[in-house]
Enzyme design. Sequence first.
Site, PDB file in Angstrom:
ATOM      1  N   GLY A 248      70.198   4.878  49.296  1.00 58.19           N
ATOM      2  CA  GLY A 248      71.462   4.760  50.009  1.00 58.19           C
ATOM      3  C   GLY A 248      71.245   5.046  51.482  1.00 58.19           C
ATOM      4  O   GLY A 248      71.760   4.350  52.347  1.00 58.19           O
TER       5      GLY A 248
ATOM      6  N   ASP B 193      62.156  19.338  50.580  1.00 58.17           N
ATOM      7  CA  ASP B 193      62.581  17.958  50.715  1.00 58.17           C
ATOM      8  C   ASP B 193      63.955  17.720  50.093  1.00 58.17           C
ATOM      9  O   ASP B 193      64.675  16.816  50.466  1.00 58.17           O
ATOM     10  CB  ASP B 193      61.548  17.046  50.044  1.00 58.17           C
ATOM     11  CG  ASP B 193      61.792  15.603  50.393  1.00 58.17           C
ATOM     12  OD1 ASP B 193      61.633  15.265  51.577  1.00 58.17           O
ATOM     13  OD2 ASP B 193      62.175  14.830  49.486  1.00 58.17           O
TER      14      ASP B 193
END
Lengths: 508, 420
Positions: free
Chosen positions: A416, A281
């Site tokens: 973000g 990940d």
Amino acid sequence: MQLAVWTYEGPPHVGAMRVATSMRGVHYVLHAPQGDTYADLLFTMIERRRQRPPVTYTTFQARDLGTDTAALFRDAVISAYDRFKPELMLVGSSCTAELIQDDPGGLAEAIGLPIPVVALELPSYQRKEHWGAAETFLAIVKKMCGRLQPATERKPGPPRANILGPTALGFRHRDDLAEITALLGRLGITINVTAPLGASPADIARLPDADFNIVLYPETGDDAARWLEKKFGQPTIRTVPLGVNATSAFVAEVAALAGVDASGVLADRDSNMPWWSRSVDSTYLTGKRVFVFGDATHAIAAARVARDELGFEVAGLGCYNREFAREMRAAAELYGVEPLITDDHLAVEERITELQPELVLGTQMERHIAKRLGIPCAVISSPAHVQDFPARHSPQMGFEGANVLFDDWVHPLAMGLEEHLLAMFRDDFEFHDDVGASHLGPTAFAPQREDPPAPDGRWTKEAEAELRKIPFFVRGKARRNTEAFALAEGRSSIDLATLYDAKAHHGR
Amino acid sequence: MSAAAPAAAERPILRERGQREVFCGLTGIVWLHRKMPDAFFLVVGSRTCAHLLQSAAGVMIFAEPRFATAIIEERDLAGMADLDEELDRTVSRLLERRPEIATLFLVGSCPSEVIKLDLARAAVRLGSTRPQVRFLAYSGSGIETTFTEGEDACLAAMVPVLPQAAPDAASLVIVGALPDIVEDQFARLFAEIGIDNVAFLPGRSVRDLPPVGPGTRYLLAQPFLGTTAQALEERGAVRIPAPFPFGAEGTAAWAGAAAAAFGIEELALRRAIAPARERAKRALERYRPALAGKTVFFMPDSQLEVPLARFLASELGMVPIEIGTPFLHRAHLAEELALLPAAVTVSEGQDVERQLDRVRAARPDLTVCGLGLANPLEAEGLATKWSIELVFSPIHGFEQAGDLAELFARPLRRRDVLRV
Ligand code: SF4
Ligand code: SF4
């Protein structure tokens, strides 16, 4: 003359306050005008301290100048002593008092208090907060240990270490201390004294009993460590345990110095960070360009962790404290970047704008710059703000600290990304604000909104204009309340009076 | 509003001297720069001054603010000639970065005052070579001004450049920085009352300033404007004595004083203000149960203490124990002092330790104090209201009466709802 909008560091007497506030049994009489009392709120508001800093300000006024400012200082010292009965008194000048040259040290000396008095000389027009803290701590150490002789024989018992540097208002000092103290405990090392945070003057006098010193925060603790090294021959550990690798190195160094076995602790490092970083990940973190800025110690460490432990690319690196310029230059060389050593936040902003990094690791100042530029950011160093003093345990140092670094630095990136998507798809019919969360399935629609954001035709021009003057974050509520009120009252148009009647009706 | 209240002149005032725990006048820049978006404030001071501004403003920066500090450094202290040059260089640098600056306030600080740096003269010098910018100077230093007195000094510095009003022009000037929304409410209120020629100092722009002259009557919206009032009087303006516009009755009396000065019929006045006054009363009624009978202690801070205590006592039934104020302007507060309950102590100046002893002894239900004291008092089990919110929030006038009451009610309500 330096043009400044925001500053990274306060004046040096604020550094002295940080030391005084850290300690027990210390009182600081500061020759200063009334406005300088603002510094109290740094401790009571930002750090949420339950007590006022142990500081008495003389608060001299223009009419006192040239007549009796010295007497004012004397009286302040005497009444502060009577009221607070400290074990040690610090005396000194703020920037204004420095100009009127009343000599607080001499005046306090003449009073003949029955306790040690430390006169601080902190040149306000040259130096800054960290320097002031380091100097104050050193002065207290010299005062309490100056007359002591190195012991001829070691006191028996397990290895003992002092932890030097943590202060009030320090970035996560409270949590770092808990973490490092526990780590040393696992190694079988006793903490002799931690200072300045939590120490009394009597504790300071016990510093020479330790086998060695650990400097966690060189900005505030290294001057004292160097003096202790010279005077008592105490070796110093200067590796700052920020990140998994530095923490392991720290453990190894401490163990070697103390003559204890570190293999157990090193074998069971108790940190998720390395695996979190290796898991698939995290692949998307690879090569993310990061800009790092803060106090030199935190910035240098953060750059190392960013590259070696998270796989980022260090695009820029710098610090605001010139005292550590040499260390900073050496570090910047490792990453092939030009070090930015400045306390002008506009220069920092310029550099960030120019580099366009994907992540900023900085202070509250960089957080605001990054926010403006739309770049994700995490705070790694003081100057800190109220949200940098979290309720939960959240160290930066040690193995648990490394976990925190992973979480704190990676989360803004994920967010973000999300933000990016939201902005990109905001107007898409299947992705707008009114659609329910996708994980609830395609039928999970959000409740229908009553109105489009703009006021409808029932509003008079004036009332509408008035509505727009209300801050945006409560405007929607004001509009809904007013319209509900108009409906209930059976008013067909909404004018100024209706707006304010509704306001009065609903209260807050 | 007991009839037995002693007149201002005979009310004993407790005067204290010791450590003062109050901001200096530089703090006013935080709200003045927002009120006057075409002005820039350059503090000439030390790192401490810059740090104060930043701490008082919080870190709520999303754009470069319209204030900055020219920090005096060691080498500047070497010689005065140098310092002038340094200041010119700093101003040039600033104007390069911010070419939109039309009015620049040079703001003096303790260090600049102590080294006798003459900023008024510097303003003239700088203005002579940069005609496109208006330079004004005032001092916000902590040795001369407390907290809100910075606004007083700033407005007083503007008075000499206000245009001259025609000799027979009757006008009303409302003096004191007010949030835009309040300014607009007051403009409408006076129009309704029948006073047309109304202006505000400061208004939203430093470019169009209200004219002033012998026909000008002025009404203070803030109690801390002694120097500004004096400067206005020197230009021939005449003050309308009044209590301050806090609460339904305070605002009614304030507007009423202006109406009387402009020869407006009592009946017309009542009719004009009735709806808003009623609204304010209704809004206050809601807070009465929570506040009536509760004791309140004001630490000295903004000089708003006396009018606010009067508001809390007469309109909400609170019981003030001590009203501390850094400075008591007896003339400007005469109406307010007359309205205070007889039993309250009014204190001027401060010895913070002794005053805190009195707070601890009295254990008031609510203590109004600065940010440095609030959490320590809360930790001692005393509810507090930070006074700084009273200068940052819209609290004046009829429409804000409820909001003002809310500011005092919220800390008490919070204690009631918390179960931790
Ligand atoms: S009190 Fe004086 S030195 Fe301190 S911040 Fe205010 S103006 Fe600057
Ligand atoms: S950003 Fe948050 S913490 Fe910082 S000043 Fe604003 S409200 Fe306070």
